[in-house]
Scaffold this active site. Structure first.
Site, PDB file in Angstrom:
ATOM      1  N   PRO A  74       0.815  -1.217   0.000  1.00 47.83           N
ATOM      2  CA  PRO A  74       0.000   0.000   0.000  1.00 47.83           C
ATOM      3  C   PRO A  74       0.848   1.266   0.000  1.00 47.83           C
ATOM      4  CG  PRO A  74      -0.916  -1.604   1.511  1.00 47.83           C
ATOM      5  CD  PRO A  74       0.393  -2.178   1.046  1.00 47.83           C
ATOM      6  N   CYS A  75       0.450   2.201  -0.871  1.00 49.72           N
ATOM      7  CA  CYS A  75       1.224   3.432  -1.036  1.00 49.72           C
ATOM      8  C   CYS A  75       0.698   4.588  -0.190  1.00 49.72           C
ATOM      9  CB  CYS A  75       1.242   3.845  -2.504  1.00 49.72           C
ATOM     10  SG  CYS A  75      -0.393   4.277  -3.159  1.00 49.72           S
ATOM     11  N   GLN A  76      -0.489   4.441   0.395  1.00 45.93           N
ATOM     12  CA  GLN A  76      -1.127   5.562   1.085  1.00 45.93           C
ATOM     13  C   GLN A  76      -0.274   6.184   2.196  1.00 45.93           C
ATOM     14  OE1 GLN A  76      -2.500   2.685   0.365  1.00 45.93           O
ATOM     15  NE2 GLN A  76      -4.509   2.950  -0.617  1.00 45.93           N
ATOM     16  N   PHE A  78       2.638   7.004   2.087  1.00 44.73           N
ATOM     17  CA  PHE A  78       3.734   7.777   1.510  1.00 44.73           C
ATOM     18  C   PHE A  78       3.292   8.759   0.426  1.00 44.73           C
ATOM     19  CE2 PHE A  78       4.769   3.286   2.294  1.00 44.73           C
ATOM     20  CZ  PHE A  78       5.534   3.431   3.430  1.00 44.73           C
TER      21      PHE A  78
END
Length: 332
Positions: A74-76, A78
């Site tokens: 998951p990128c959220q 960053f």
């Protein structure tokens, strides 16, 4: 090659590996998004596990015997639009669990491929990832790369890390060289991104179901929407909010034949003209992201759900080129 896909999504890593035409055995794929898993299984006939990754014990992972781990967590934690809580965000738990598992394996993967948003670069989580790989005996290289660098008209800069386990029998140091990676990939690419028309549906006629509501432009008259034409050579990054949200989630397509693309303030111009402006279709976005033409979504998914899955995915063409470089000694 046995492959373990962590945070497998709709199968972007699988599509990239299939494009290499190497012997491939996907021993396990895991993601906790049911819509993503439905899409994956429809296209690859394997059903990903829907459990949380932290439930994978070292004993189970050892049984897989995977030579290659691919992951896009998951990128959220960053993203620039998020709270940027980094390692304090609970969505990093899965990645930290993977790194802890790596420490306790009897049979470690020879290769690791990692992808995330640019904000991962310089994060505390990145520091933990790097220090863990060093401690476990890996050589690696990490960098930012954008599809526009290899001729794809879409701005989707991402952080990539390629790692190989140190072994006296393998010259990993020579294969994991950032300058060499870039020179080999860019040497076969156009210096100018493709014309966008190559990625568009054959029928460019205006589709009412994809129309950008005129009310959106009236609501944001002074906002500079990113509106491109079929002759354009760039599009902005498409996020999971595309189609549901309208600001900063991706480009709109102007299909009417005006003299030039609309410019600032876009909202005022669009509200005052008869320009036909629509969202890109899911198929067009799949092409921009490098998915094969045969790739499809389950019929029960709505347009918004399809866009969200694409926005959470990766660029298959870029990843395939990088994987080819990572695996070149095993598969020259």
């Amino acid at each position: 090659m046995k492959v373990l896909e962590l945070f497998s999504g709709i199968g972007g890593m699988r599509a990239a590996l299939c494009g290499l035409h190497i012997p491939l055995e996907a021993v396990f794929a895991v993601d906790n998004n049911a819509n993503a898993n439905d899409t994956y299984s429809l296209n690859y006939e394997d059903v990903p596990s829907c459990l949380n990754i932290e439930h994978l014990s070292p004993e189970i992972v050892d049984e897989f015997g995977a030579e290659l781990w691919c992951m896009s967590p998951p990128c959220q934690p960053f993203t620039t639009l998020g709270a940027q809580k980094d390692d304090e965000d609970p969505r990093t738990v899965g990645l930290f669990s993977v790194l802890n598992t790596l420490k306790h394996l009897i049979c470690k993967p020879r290769f690791i491929f990692f992808e995330n948003v640019p904000g991962f670069d310089g994060s505390r989580t990145q520091a933990t990832l790097r220090s863990t790989l060093i401690a476990e005996g890996y050589l690696f290289v990490d960098f930012l790369m954008c599809p526009t660098q290899i001729g794809i008209p879409n701005e989707r800069k991402r952080y990539y890390l390629l790692a190989e386990l140190k072994d006296p029998e393998h010259s990993a140091a020579s294969s994991l060289d950032e300058a060499g990676i870039f020179s080999s990939i860019l040497a076969n690419s156009s210096s100018l991104p493709d014309n966008l028309s190559l990625y568009l549906d054959a029928d460019l006629g205006f589709r009412q179901d994809l129309a950008v509501p005129r009310s959106i432009f009236r609501k944001h008259l002074s906002y500079k929407f990113d509106v491109v034409q079929p002759s354009s050579r760039r599009t902005s990054c498409f996020t999971k909010g595309y189609f549901r949200s309208h600001r900063g989630t991706g480009s709109f397509l102007q299909v009417s034949k005006l003299a030039a693309p609309l410019s600032f303030p876009t909202g005022e111009l669009l509200d005052a003209t008869d320009a036909d402006v629509r969202f890109f279709s899911p198929r067009e976005l799949l092409r921009l992201h490098g998915f094969p033409e045969r790739f499809r979504f389950p019929p029960h998914l709505t347009l918004a759900q399809q866009y969200a899955l694409i926005g959470n995915s990766l660029n298959v063409t870029v990843v395939s080129a990088l994987l080819r470089r990572l695996l070149r000694e095993k598969y020259p």
